[in-house]
Every structure is written in structure tokens, then in C-alpha cells.
Design a protein around this motif. Sequence first.
Motif, mmCIF file in Angstrom:
data_model
loop_
_atom_site.group_PDB
_atom_site.id
_atom_site.type_symbol
_atom_site.label_atom_id
_atom_site.label_comp_id
_atom_site.label_asym_id
_atom_site.label_seq_id
_atom_site.Cartn_x
_atom_site.Cartn_y
_atom_site.Cartn_z
ATOM 1 N N SER A 49 1.141 -0.983 -0.333
ATOM 2 C CA SER A 49 0.118 0.269 0.094
ATOM 3 C C SER A 49 0.609 1.114 -0.381
ATOM 4 O O SER A 49 0.640 2.537 -0.570
ATOM 5 C CB SER A 49 -0.730 0.410 1.325
ATOM 6 O OG SER A 49 -1.828 -1.377 0.946
ATOM 7 N N GLY A 50 1.434 1.516 0.423
ATOM 8 C CA GLY A 50 2.910 2.587 1.008
ATOM 9 C C GLY A 50 3.290 2.345 -0.712
ATOM 10 O O GLY A 50 3.930 3.594 -0.747
ATOM 11 N N ILE A 51 4.421 1.154 -1.177
ATOM 12 C CA ILE A 51 4.337 1.676 -2.311
ATOM 13 C C ILE A 51 4.111 1.822 -3.360
ATOM 14 O O ILE A 51 3.978 2.534 -4.328
ATOM 15 C CB ILE A 51 5.059 -0.078 -2.514
ATOM 16 C CG1 ILE A 51 6.299 -0.522 -2.106
ATOM 17 C CG2 ILE A 51 5.548 0.160 -3.829
ATOM 18 C CD1 ILE A 51 6.603 -1.749 -1.659
ATOM 19 N N GLN A 52 2.697 2.057 -3.603
ATOM 20 C CA GLN A 52 2.040 2.261 -4.257
ATOM 21 C C GLN A 52 1.539 4.226 -4.495
ATOM 22 O O GLN A 52 1.553 4.472 -5.611
ATOM 23 C CB GLN A 52 0.435 1.954 -4.376
ATOM 24 C CG GLN A 52 0.425 -0.073 -4.541
ATOM 25 C CD GLN A 52 -0.964 -0.576 -4.712
ATOM 26 O OE1 GLN A 52 -1.830 -0.242 -3.589
ATOM 27 N NE2 GLN A 52 -0.761 -1.499 -5.272
ATOM 28 N N ALA A 53 1.268 4.463 -2.980
ATOM 29 C CA ALA A 53 1.299 5.795 -2.694
ATOM 30 C C ALA A 53 2.342 6.811 -2.784
ATOM 31 O O ALA A 53 2.438 7.648 -3.683
ATOM 32 C CB ALA A 53 0.605 5.571 -0.578
ATOM 33 N N LYS A 54 3.576 6.157 -2.820
ATOM 34 C CA LYS A 54 5.149 6.114 -2.764
ATOM 35 C C LYS A 54 5.077 6.847 -4.596
ATOM 36 O O LYS A 54 5.516 7.616 -4.902
ATOM 37 C CB LYS A 54 6.146 5.515 -2.593
ATOM 38 C CG LYS A 54 7.373 6.436 -2.885
ATOM 39 C CD LYS A 54 7.610 7.369 -1.587
ATOM 40 C CE LYS A 54 9.441 8.016 -1.475
ATOM 41 N NZ LYS A 54 9.312 8.721 -1.151
ATOM 42 N N TYR A 55 4.553 5.742 -5.541
ATOM 43 C CA TYR A 55 4.766 5.524 -7.070
ATOM 44 C C TYR A 55 3.360 7.132 -6.840
ATOM 45 O O TYR A 55 4.057 7.295 -8.455
ATOM 46 C CB TYR A 55 4.275 4.264 -7.839
ATOM 47 C CG TYR A 55 4.428 4.372 -8.749
ATOM 48 C CD1 TYR A 55 5.755 4.394 -9.813
ATOM 49 C CD2 TYR A 55 2.765 4.362 -9.810
ATOM 50 C CE1 TYR A 55 4.883 4.350 -10.812
ATOM 51 C CE2 TYR A 55 2.866 4.840 -10.779
ATOM 52 C CZ TYR A 55 3.927 5.108 -11.601
ATOM 53 O OH TYR A 55 3.932 4.380 -13.219
ATOM 54 N N LEU A 56 2.003 6.797 -6.749
ATOM 55 C CA LEU A 56 1.571 8.134 -6.866
ATOM 56 C C LEU A 56 1.910 9.511 -7.030
ATOM 57 O O LEU A 56 2.022 10.425 -7.702
ATOM 58 C CB LEU A 56 0.112 7.668 -6.042
ATOM 59 C CG LEU A 56 -0.824 8.542 -6.508
ATOM 60 C CD1 LEU A 56 -1.283 9.282 -7.973
ATOM 61 C CD2 LEU A 56 -1.851 8.457 -5.486
ATOM 62 N N LEU A 57 2.749 9.218 -5.752
ATOM 63 C CA LEU A 57 3.198 11.271 -5.153
ATOM 64 C C LEU A 57 4.472 11.049 -5.862
ATOM 65 O O LEU A 57 4.570 12.535 -6.503
ATOM 66 C CB LEU A 57 4.096 10.084 -3.743
ATOM 67 C CG LEU A 57 4.538 11.670 -2.737
ATOM 68 C CD1 LEU A 57 4.224 12.861 -2.463
ATOM 69 C CD2 LEU A 57 5.938 11.518 -2.066
ATOM 70 N N GLU A 58 4.887 10.146 -7.180
ATOM 71 C CA GLU A 58 7.041 10.817 -7.427
ATOM 72 C C GLU A 58 5.753 11.336 -8.996
ATOM 73 O O GLU A 58 7.150 11.510 -9.678
ATOM 74 C CB GLU A 58 7.391 9.272 -7.168
ATOM 75 C CG GLU A 58 8.585 9.475 -5.659
ATOM 76 C CD GLU A 58 8.670 10.961 -5.541
ATOM 77 O OE1 GLU A 58 9.163 11.602 -6.030
ATOM 78 O OE2 GLU A 58 8.980 10.915 -4.351
ATOM 79 N N GLN A 59 5.582 9.970 -9.865
ATOM 80 C CA GLN A 59 4.975 10.295 -10.919
ATOM 81 C C GLN A 59 3.819 11.580 -10.522
ATOM 82 O O GLN A 59 4.373 12.412 -11.782
ATOM 83 C CB GLN A 59 4.005 9.373 -10.520
ATOM 84 C CG GLN A 59 3.076 8.840 -12.105
ATOM 85 C CD GLN A 59 1.827 8.089 -12.700
ATOM 86 O OE1 GLN A 59 0.468 8.544 -11.634
ATOM 87 N NE2 GLN A 59 1.757 7.221 -13.951
ATOM 88 N N THR A 60 3.216 12.525 -9.666
ATOM 89 C CA THR A 60 2.604 13.881 -9.610
ATOM 90 C C THR A 60 3.805 14.554 -9.965
ATOM 91 O O THR A 60 3.794 15.705 -9.850
ATOM 92 C CB THR A 60 1.291 13.716 -8.364
ATOM 93 O OG1 THR A 60 0.852 11.857 -8.297
ATOM 94 C CG2 THR A 60 1.215 14.937 -8.425
ATOM 95 N N ARG A 61 5.044 13.520 -9.100
ATOM 96 C CA ARG A 61 6.172 15.693 -9.078
ATOM 97 C C ARG A 61 6.414 15.699 -10.483
ATOM 98 O O ARG A 61 6.819 16.541 -10.643
ATOM 99 C CB ARG A 61 7.297 14.819 -8.176
ATOM 100 C CG ARG A 61 7.541 16.182 -7.993
ATOM 101 C CD ARG A 61 8.829 15.761 -6.274
ATOM 102 N NE ARG A 61 8.744 14.821 -5.032
ATOM 103 C CZ ARG A 61 8.511 15.095 -4.713
ATOM 104 N NH1 ARG A 61 7.706 16.334 -4.285
ATOM 105 N NH2 ARG A 61 7.914 14.197 -3.360
ATOM 106 N N GLN A 62 6.628 14.373 -11.406
ATOM 107 C CA GLN A 62 6.722 14.236 -12.499
ATOM 108 C C GLN A 62 6.518 15.298 -12.976
ATOM 109 O O GLN A 62 6.611 15.706 -14.196
ATOM 110 C CB GLN A 62 7.172 12.651 -12.972
ATOM 111 C CG GLN A 62 8.443 12.367 -12.458
ATOM 112 C CD GLN A 62 9.787 12.755 -11.856
ATOM 113 O OE1 GLN A 62 10.421 13.867 -13.204
ATOM 114 N NE2 GLN A 62 10.647 13.034 -11.465
#
Length: 741
Positions: A49-62
Amino acid sequence: MSEFLLHDEQAAQVYLDANATTPVLPCIAEVVSHTMQICFGNPSSPHISGIQAKYLLEQTRQNARKVIGAPNGDILFTSGATEGIQTAIVSTLINAKNHTIKKPVLLYGATEHKAVPNTLKHWNSVLGINAELLAIPVDSNGILDLAFISDHINNALMICTMAVNNETGVYQDLATIEQVIRSQNKSVSWMVDCVQALGKQALALSDTSIDYAPFSGHKLYAPKGIGFLYIKNGSAYTPFIAGGGQESGMRSGTENLPGIAGLNKLFSLLLDKSDNTFKSVAVLNSYRGQLLNALKNTFGEITFNHDFNHSVPTTLNFAVNALTSKEVIDLFDATGIRVSGGSACSTGAKRSFVLDAMGATDWQSENAIRLSFGPAATQAQIDQACTRISSLKAVLEANCLIVSDSASPRQEVCALGLTQFRHQGACSWLYVSDDKSAVVIDPIIELIPRFEKIVKTQQLTVKAILDTHKHQERTSAVSLLSDVLAVNAANEQTIKLGNKTLTTLHTPGHSKDSVSYLLKDDETAHVDYCFCGDLILPAGLGNTSLEGGSAAQMATSLQLLATTLSDNTVMCSGHDYQQCFAINWRTTRAQTALLSPLLNKEITTDEFVEQKIKSEELHINSDNQLCGYVQAAVQTRAKQLNYQQAKTFLTKPNVYLIDTREPYEHSAVNVGDIFSAPSSHTLNISLSRMANAVVQNQLNPDHTYILLCRSGSRSKIAAANLQQLGYPHIYNVEGGLALIN
Ligand code: PLP
């Protein structure tokens, strides 16, 4: 269904205040909701769950990098632009603590959002930097003075400018500003507030030397409470929020993942060339053209407060030449159009500091209306807005707000009897008799266009235009209005107005030349109205400390008046700071300090004089009420009803609904329908016609009245007013029409 019943007409609001905030787009709300319920993990958690959230976070930053053209530098998620601004300013000022500049300055644009100068001022003082804050002037188009920047940039610790102004939509030429800054000062910290530029202008931040750029989600269809800050590589940085080390230690606190997911969706819409949610500049320009035409065709003479050639197309800031911003906003609101006066972030402010900085006239600055739409507006929404704006033309004509070239107007504002007109704390009075003779008392320059329209449209014969005295805070409008209306302002002592007569009584005290005008019924000899200027204000006596004032003369004048007035005479003052609207002689005596004791001979004239002077020394200087000190507003005892309770009450006999809004608001929506009240039980008595209603016995003390206005505050005043005047069965609809939809 809850008490907040959705009324069809009210529900179909036309929202034209996008610069204040925007609704969340349905597709964005969907991903926000999904992130709250399904993809709700904490980006710091090591599990899936955390990894998915982190992915969303970083994708948004990109994606943020792509949207603002910033492949380099940092992107930090914040709670909004105000936090971004704090972060940039605190980082800069902490870094500047050991500066060597002799007379350091902090430069900011004069039209900057208040978040910028207030933050500079705050941290400059808290951190003990003690630099001088200097506002960079703008020209009449709102464009920053480059020479001023050039003169001061070498002493600057920081310069703050904005890409697009939130009140006017005026944009700055960032490339030219950069050239001026960097040609002299390579290292000064430069923040550009980009809040209102996102989605409206192309940005390429990494190609510039901008150090910080704050952004805000809720200005562009994402939720409130999320924003982001761009920081150039190598620019000073101190974490503004320390804690668990999130955002690489640059901004601690568990990330607002639902908000970030909202930004993610927003960015993907902005980046997707095949998606047409966001409109091109050409389309937005055509929307602006459409709205401009609708406004011009509806209101006639309008002054636009900015040059469209220097503004993004989504903001139109204007003043209607003959209507105050309050009238325009009330009118818009009544018909379901939401706009803002000046800046939404400074409601309550009387003037626009942005327009003041641009050298606008007092009228423009005090009566600015900001109409703004978002870049995802649809053609259907703009068409609907234009139709709704155009529908106001009939209302304006029917209420003498514009000169009608069609059928004769019928509404109450143009009707017979007395109407109060207000401009800030000052009051003008128009009395029209049955045979359409009229008198204007204490006219105010700003209201001349209104009087002109009413007199012309109603074909009134103006018998006199009178001042109760030379008002010290303003120029007399008597001769100007007389010229405009071609009235021979013969100042006769006695003026016939239908079956009433206006006589003059010398009542010095506030000033030497003060008079009161008494309007007497010829048949009964009763004084219906006393226009007493600033001798008596609602809940206070006039100031006697101005030039020509005399407390002793005031005492004599009050005693003289007392011999001519009856309890029911309605007092019409030159100022009404307390917003009383209708007050009779009985209530005046009960409410006004020193008055009854003087008239009842409980104090001598000398004691009155002594106490009056003392109270003036105590109050007048500390208050903004030049013409007289008035006590705090009287608390209402009127019971509050919610919508359902009011509706139930209205099914009973002898219960009436009174809409206290102005007739032009009343006629925009049928409030009787909303409350299922028969039209015979729905009255429109605006505050400006309250005195008239009382004198004309339009209300029965045995009946029950439920008062209504837009927000519940005007009607609350009216309720207090009516109770004081002897109507005991008064209720107020709490929250007014605003809480019904
Ligand atoms: N800067 C500008 C130009 C704005 O229009 C606003 C909001 O009105 C802000 C800053 C503050 O933004 P936020 O509400 O995200 O703190």
C-alpha cells in the motif's frame, strides 16, 4: 431531505469567481475519493500500500515538472500557495541573516497578493532582519516599474513578483523583469507567485533564474489544502516544517495523498494534447468577448479596470458607472450569478489596493467587480452566464437602475413616498408625492447618476434639492445635481409636495448652518418625517466639535424639535453608521444618550453641554464616525427560524414573509414560491423603504412577520429595527436565502 432544500432556480448557479477558488472537476474528485478509500497508503510505509502511494506521489512530482517546465530543481508538495510563499521567504531571510548590505530592502510588487507583503513583513520582523519593505510601483496597466527595480535591486535581499494578478488578470513580462534583475544582481532571491498563471499561460521555469514559484491546487479544479512549490537548484532552503523527514526532509508531515492524486489528474489533463478540458487562449479570448458584450448590453456604461492586451482572458475587472459594487453583486447573487468585489481574499475591504496602485479613480476602486472563469469553462457555461447576465436588463430597467426605453417601470424603488439611498455611512433621501413632485435631501455626488435615472424614468418634477448643512466630509452635490436635473434649486422655506408640506427649521448645533426639514401632512398637521441632517443620528447625537459646532446650540435645537415632533415622526439622518434605516422620535429618545435627560429636564443645558463635550473627547477621535458618535448596534431579540420552520409558519393566518432585499433583487427570483407562501402574504420592503412602510402603515403590529434576505444579516437588522418601532411578532430566517440552496 435536509433543511437545505435544493431549489431548482437557486441550484443552477452561475459561478464566475474562479480566481477565488474553483469547483473540483468530477474526474478529479473521483481520483481523490479513490485515493481516500482504496489507494490510501502512507508513502513512507514499506508494504505494498505504501509503495503504491509512493509511486503516485513521485509520478505526480514528475508530471508537475512537465507542466511548469522544470526538469531541474525541487518540487515540494505543500498545503497551498501561502505555505509555499512562507517557505520561500523564510528560506531566503534565514540565508540573508549575515548579509553585508548597508540598507537592505525587500522588494515586492505593489499589486501582489497580500500573502506576499504580509509574509515578508512578518518574517522580516520575527527573524530580526530589519530590512525596509519597498513596494514596486505599477503603471496604469498594472505593469511593474522596471526603473524602480533597477534602482533598488542591488540593495535587495529578495524580490517578489507575480506572474498573473488575481484581481485583474494582468500578467507581467517575466523575461524583461529577469533581464533587469540579473543584469545587476546575479544572486538576489527572486520569487514569482504563479498561482493565477497555471493553466492560463505556458511556463518554463527551469529556463529562468526564478528561485521560487508557489502554486495552489484549488485555483485550478483540485481540492483545497494542496499546492506545490518549485525551488531552483542551489537556491537557499530551510525546511519550514520539520518532523518525520518526509519530502526528503524538506517538508515533514504525512503527505496529503488524496490532494496529490487530485493534482496528478489535473496535470494529466493539462498534459494530454488530445484532451480538450482546458481551452486554448483563442477560445478563452472568445469567452471573454462574449461576457464583455453581455455586460455592456446589460449595464450600459461600464469602465474596465485593466487593459485586456495585458491580461489573461479569464478575468474581467470592471465598475458599472452608475451602480455600486454592492448593488451589482446583490443583483448578480439574486439571480444566481456569483462574482466577487475586488479581491475575494480581502472581503470587507472597501477599496481595492490593486486598483489604487494602478491609479484608478475612487469610483473604480470602491466599486470594482471581478468576474473570473476557469480555463476549463465550457461554451455552454459561458452561454448560460451570458443569458443570465442579459436577463438582468429587464430588472435594471424596471427599477430605474438604467434608463428604460421600453415600458414604464413599476417597481417599488421608483414608487411614491420615501426612499433612502446610502453611500458608505452617508444617507440621501428622496421623497416623491402622489402627484410625482419630488425633493432630494442631502444628495451625495456618487449617487447623482442614480437620481438622474430615477427622475428621468419616472418623469418626476423635482421641487427642491436640499442640504441639511454643509457636510464637512464631502463636497455638496446640490448644485451638481440641480444642473444635471435642470432644477432651479429655489431654497424656499415652504415646499408643497402633494398633500404634504416641507418646512424648514433652523437647528444649529452640529454646525451653524444646520437646518431640519419637516414633512407635514396638510390634513392632520402631523410631522411624518424629520430630515434632521447630523443633528441626530440613529443612536447618537451629531458631533459638535467640528467647525461651527456648538453643544449649547444643539441643546436649544433639540428642545425646539421636541415641541414639533410626535412619537411616530420618522427621523431621517444625514448619516446612519449603525444601519438603523428606520427610527422614530420615540425610539430616538429612548436610544440616544443625553437626549431624554435634557428633554425631561433631568439635566440642565449646562450639564448637557459639559457631558456632550466630554463624551466627544472620549469617542469621536477614536472612531471613524466624523459626524457623530453612535453606540454599538442594538442586539435583536427576533427569533430565528430555519427554512422549514418558516415554511410551516407561513401556512398560518396573519403570517407574512417580508423580503428585505432591494426590489431589483426581489424581482430576480420568486421567494414566495420558494417558501410556498401566497403572493398576498409575500411583501418586499427593502431596508431603504422601511421608513416609508412604517409611516404608510404597511405593517400591522398584530400580524407576524418573517424577515428574509440573502444572508440573514440585513433582515436581522430590519428585525431589530421593527421590534424597536413597536412590532412585536418578528422572526428572521437564519442564514437567509444562502442556506436554502
Ligand atoms: N497568490 C495569489 C495570486 C492568489 O490568488 C492566492 C489565493 O487567492 C494566493 C496566493 C494564496 O493561495 P492559497 O489559498 O493556496 O494559500
